[in-house]
Motif scaffolding. Sequence first.
Motif, PDB file in Angstrom:
ATOM      1  N   SER A   1       0.804  -1.218   0.000  1.00  0.00           N
ATOM      2  CA  SER A   1       0.000   0.000   0.000  1.00  0.00           C
ATOM      3  C   SER A   1       0.841   1.274   0.000  1.00  0.00           C
ATOM      4  O   SER A   1       0.284   2.370  -0.147  1.00  0.00           O
ATOM      5  N   GLY A   2       2.152   1.145   0.194  1.00  0.00           N
ATOM      6  CA  GLY A   2       3.008   2.324   0.287  1.00  0.00           C
ATOM      7  C   GLY A   2       3.068   2.914   1.677  1.00  0.00           C
ATOM      8  O   GLY A   2       3.536   4.038   1.865  1.00  0.00           O
ATOM      9  N   ALA A   3       2.626   2.150   2.671  1.00  0.00           N
ATOM     10  CA  ALA A   3       2.554   2.665   4.039  1.00  0.00           C
ATOM     11  C   ALA A   3       3.921   3.079   4.577  1.00  0.00           C
ATOM     12  O   ALA A   3       4.057   4.137   5.203  1.00  0.00           O
ATOM     13  N   VAL A   4       4.939   2.257   4.336  1.00  0.00           N
ATOM     14  CA  VAL A   4       6.270   2.564   4.867  1.00  0.00           C
ATOM     15  C   VAL A   4       6.819   3.833   4.227  1.00  0.00           C
ATOM     16  O   VAL A   4       7.338   4.721   4.904  1.00  0.00           O
ATOM     17  N   GLY A   5       6.706   3.929   2.915  1.00  0.00           N
ATOM     18  CA  GLY A   5       7.195   5.124   2.228  1.00  0.00           C
ATOM     19  C   GLY A   5       6.472   6.372   2.682  1.00  0.00           C
ATOM     20  O   GLY A   5       7.095   7.425   2.900  1.00  0.00           O
ATOM     21  N   ALA A   6       5.155   6.283   2.837  1.00  0.00           N
ATOM     22  CA  ALA A   6       4.384   7.434   3.288  1.00  0.00           C
ATOM     23  C   ALA A   6       4.795   7.858   4.691  1.00  0.00           C
ATOM     24  O   ALA A   6       4.957   9.051   4.977  1.00  0.00           O
TER      25      ALA A   6
ATOM     26  N   HIS B   1      10.534   7.182  -3.702  1.00  0.00           N
ATOM     27  CA  HIS B   1      10.129   6.212  -4.704  1.00  0.00           C
ATOM     28  C   HIS B   1       9.599   4.975  -3.989  1.00  0.00           C
ATOM     29  O   HIS B   1      10.086   4.592  -2.923  1.00  0.00           O
ATOM     30  N   ALA B   2       8.608   4.332  -4.599  1.00  0.00           N
ATOM     31  CA  ALA B   2       8.065   3.067  -4.093  1.00  0.00           C
ATOM     32  C   ALA B   2       7.874   2.140  -5.281  1.00  0.00           C
ATOM     33  O   ALA B   2       7.685   2.595  -6.412  1.00  0.00           O
ATOM     34  N   ALA B   3       7.943   0.830  -5.018  1.00  0.00           N
ATOM     35  CA  ALA B   3       7.821  -0.130  -6.117  1.00  0.00           C
ATOM     36  C   ALA B   3       7.222  -1.431  -5.616  1.00  0.00           C
ATOM     37  O   ALA B   3       7.470  -1.853  -4.486  1.00  0.00           O
ATOM     38  N   ASP B   4       6.450  -2.066  -6.502  1.00  0.00           N
ATOM     39  CA  ASP B   4       5.874  -3.376  -6.198  1.00  0.00           C
ATOM     40  C   ASP B   4       5.617  -4.102  -7.506  1.00  0.00           C
ATOM     41  O   ASP B   4       5.411  -3.466  -8.556  1.00  0.00           O
ATOM     42  N   ILE B   5       5.613  -5.422  -7.447  1.00  0.00           N
ATOM     43  CA  ILE B   5       5.379  -6.229  -8.644  1.00  0.00           C
ATOM     44  C   ILE B   5       3.895  -6.422  -8.924  1.00  0.00           C
ATOM     45  O   ILE B   5       3.496  -6.774 -10.039  1.00  0.00           O
ATOM     46  N   ASP B   6       3.052  -6.167  -7.920  1.00  0.00           N
ATOM     47  CA  ASP B   6       1.615  -6.404  -8.023  1.00  0.00           C
ATOM     48  C   ASP B   6       0.904  -5.140  -8.510  1.00  0.00           C
ATOM     49  O   ASP B   6       0.943  -4.108  -7.832  1.00  0.00           O
ATOM     50  N   PRO B   7       0.233  -5.195  -9.656  1.00  0.00           N
ATOM     51  CA  PRO B   7      -0.445  -4.003 -10.173  1.00  0.00           C
ATOM     52  C   PRO B   7      -1.468  -3.415  -9.198  1.00  0.00           C
ATOM     53  O   PRO B   7      -1.615  -2.191  -9.116  1.00  0.00           O
ATOM     54  N   ALA B   8      -2.182  -4.272  -8.469  1.00  0.00           N
ATOM     55  CA  ALA B   8      -3.164  -3.768  -7.504  1.00  0.00           C
ATOM     56  C   ALA B   8      -2.480  -2.969  -6.399  1.00  0.00           C
ATOM     57  O   ALA B   8      -2.976  -1.916  -5.962  1.00  0.00           O
TER      58      ALA B   8
ATOM     59  N   ARG C   1      -0.108   4.428  -5.073  1.00  0.00           N
ATOM     60  CA  ARG C   1      -0.138   5.767  -5.658  1.00  0.00           C
ATOM     61  C   ARG C   1      -1.057   6.699  -4.876  1.00  0.00           C
ATOM     62  O   ARG C   1      -0.803   7.901  -4.780  1.00  0.00           O
ATOM     63  N   ARG C   2      -2.108   6.150  -4.283  1.00  0.00           N
ATOM     64  CA  ARG C   2      -3.014   6.973  -3.469  1.00  0.00           C
ATOM     65  C   ARG C   2      -2.317   7.503  -2.224  1.00  0.00           C
ATOM     66  O   ARG C   2      -2.684   8.574  -1.708  1.00  0.00           O
ATOM     67  N   ASN C   3      -1.329   6.768  -1.731  1.00  0.00           N
ATOM     68  CA  ASN C   3      -0.645   7.162  -0.499  1.00  0.00           C
ATOM     69  C   ASN C   3       0.689   7.864  -0.744  1.00  0.00           C
ATOM     70  O   ASN C   3       1.123   8.672   0.091  1.00  0.00           O
ATOM     71  N   ILE C   4       1.329   7.550  -1.852  1.00  0.00           N
ATOM     72  CA  ILE C   4       2.667   8.074  -2.126  1.00  0.00           C
ATOM     73  C   ILE C   4       2.646   9.365  -2.947  1.00  0.00           C
ATOM     74  O   ILE C   4       3.359  10.326  -2.642  1.00  0.00           O
ATOM     75  N   VAL C   5       1.821   9.406  -3.988  1.00  0.00           N
ATOM     76  CA  VAL C   5       1.813  10.574  -4.879  1.00  0.00           C
ATOM     77  C   VAL C   5       1.442  11.862  -4.150  1.00  0.00           C
ATOM     78  O   VAL C   5       2.085  12.900  -4.368  1.00  0.00           O
ATOM     79  N   PRO C   6       0.451  11.866  -3.241  1.00  0.00           N
ATOM     80  CA  PRO C   6       0.144  13.107  -2.521  1.00  0.00           C
ATOM     81  C   PRO C   6       1.303  13.614  -1.671  1.00  0.00           C
ATOM     82  O   PRO C   6       1.312  14.794  -1.279  1.00  0.00           O
TER      83      PRO C   6
ATOM     84  N   GLY D   1       4.366  13.636  -2.802  1.00  0.00           N
ATOM     85  CA  GLY D   1       5.411  14.023  -3.737  1.00  0.00           C
ATOM     86  C   GLY D   1       6.235  12.876  -4.274  1.00  0.00           C
ATOM     87  O   GLY D   1       7.258  13.099  -4.927  1.00  0.00           O
ATOM     88  N   GLY D   2       5.811  11.639  -4.031  1.00  0.00           N
ATOM     89  CA  GLY D   2       6.593  10.481  -4.458  1.00  0.00           C
ATOM     90  C   GLY D   2       6.115   9.893  -5.765  1.00  0.00           C
ATOM     91  O   GLY D   2       5.096  10.311  -6.339  1.00  0.00           O
ATOM     92  N   THR D   3       6.851   8.891  -6.231  1.00  0.00           N
ATOM     93  CA  THR D   3       6.551   8.189  -7.471  1.00  0.00           C
ATOM     94  C   THR D   3       6.498   6.700  -7.193  1.00  0.00           C
ATOM     95  O   THR D   3       7.323   6.173  -6.441  1.00  0.00           O
ATOM     96  N   VAL D   4       5.526   6.018  -7.786  1.00  0.00           N
ATOM     97  CA  VAL D   4       5.377   4.578  -7.600  1.00  0.00           C
ATOM     98  C   VAL D   4       5.643   3.874  -8.926  1.00  0.00           C
ATOM     99  O   VAL D   4       5.139   4.288  -9.975  1.00  0.00           O
ATOM    100  N   HIS D   5       6.458   2.809  -8.868  1.00  0.00           N
ATOM    101  CA  HIS D   5       6.871   2.071 -10.057  1.00  0.00           C
ATOM    102  C   HIS D   5       6.384   0.629  -9.954  1.00  0.00           C
ATOM    103  O   HIS D   5       6.322   0.061  -8.871  1.00  0.00           O
ATOM    104  N   GLU D   6       6.079   0.033 -11.101  1.00  0.00           N
ATOM    105  CA  GLU D   6       5.645  -1.358 -11.140  1.00  0.00           C
ATOM    106  C   GLU D   6       6.737  -2.224 -11.747  1.00  0.00           C
ATOM    107  O   GLU D   6       7.285  -1.902 -12.806  1.00  0.00           O
ATOM    108  N   GLY D   7       7.080  -3.322 -11.062  1.00  0.00           N
ATOM    109  CA  GLY D   7       8.081  -4.228 -11.584  1.00  0.00           C
ATOM    110  C   GLY D   7       8.683  -5.088 -10.498  1.00  0.00           C
ATOM    111  O   GLY D   7       8.334  -4.980  -9.318  1.00  0.00           O
ATOM    112  N   ASP D   8       9.603  -5.940 -10.892  1.00  0.00           N
ATOM    113  CA  ASP D   8      10.223  -6.915  -9.998  1.00  0.00           C
ATOM    114  C   ASP D   8      11.415  -6.297  -9.278  1.00  0.00           C
ATOM    115  O   ASP D   8      12.478  -6.085  -9.881  1.00  0.00           O
ATOM    116  N   LEU D   9      11.232  -5.986  -8.011  1.00  0.00           N
ATOM    117  CA  LEU D   9      12.290  -5.433  -7.162  1.00  0.00           C
ATOM    118  C   LEU D   9      12.991  -4.257  -7.839  1.00  0.00           C
ATOM    119  O   LEU D   9      12.347  -3.315  -8.278  1.00  0.00           O
TER     120      LEU D   9
END
Length: 271
Positions: free
Chosen positions: A115-120, A132-139, A145-150, A152-160
């Motif tokens: 959910s991006g809790a740690v980054g937030a 920056h935050a990243a996860d392999i799971d699209p969901a 993105r709901r927690n990180i983008v507000p 000022g962060g960016t969320v990326h999709e992919g493997d590690l």
Amino acid sequence: MPVLPPLSASSSSASVPPRAGVVAQLRAAGCVFAEEEAELILAGARTPREIAALVERRVAGLPLEQVLGWAGFHGLRIAVEPGVFVPRRRTEFLVDQAVARSPEASVLVDLCCGSGAVGAALAEALGPAELHAADIDPAAVRCARRNIVPRGGTVHEGDLFDALPGSLRGRVDILAANVPYVPTGEVGLLPPEARDHEPLVALDGGPDGLDILRRVTTMAPTWLAPGGCLLVETSEHQTPQALAAFTRAGLTAQLAVSEDLSAHVVTGTRH
């Protein structure tokens, strides 16, 4: 039950079903903290129909945080969606360790972010930073993105690390990686709320639970800035192997333990 921020007492409206009835339904379904959960559900719904729908989902076994749409974490309300890993209170200890070790950090990465809790939480605690935050799971990415983008962060999709922009190499001050660490054979022993409603990719850490941790520690030194640190949560019985993995990667490893939260965090520093 997680510690959640207080809510307004909107449940006193005469149009709302009696609190006792909601408590009884939750208790009959096996909810240990039925009274507290009832208060949250009643406060979060606007109509009797909404209350009935929320109670029905909770009685069906959906995690409370996914029913409410948020989780309390490190003093924040973190948006949580169905099918996304629910942040645990014990992981607040990882955030505290990161802040204590790198209070001046300016480049933050939340890997396996869910959910991006740690980054937030890191962004809130440390102030302006490149996040920056990243996860392999699209969901998870959509939710994060709901927690990180507000913030000022960016969320990326992919493997590690494959998900991260190459410009971060050698620049990361705090690399928080709340990797899955449940051994494959023990996933079926988890509470139904986790095993039935959270993604397997966020739980299953391989035969001994340390497959993802080893991958992260092997690659982390390339991404860390001098003096930067990698922080990973693990279980008590896994700590010797986790510490060894950090050391093999050339990181100076330390273990921090919170007895109150039953939390074990391994930190590795690049020198």
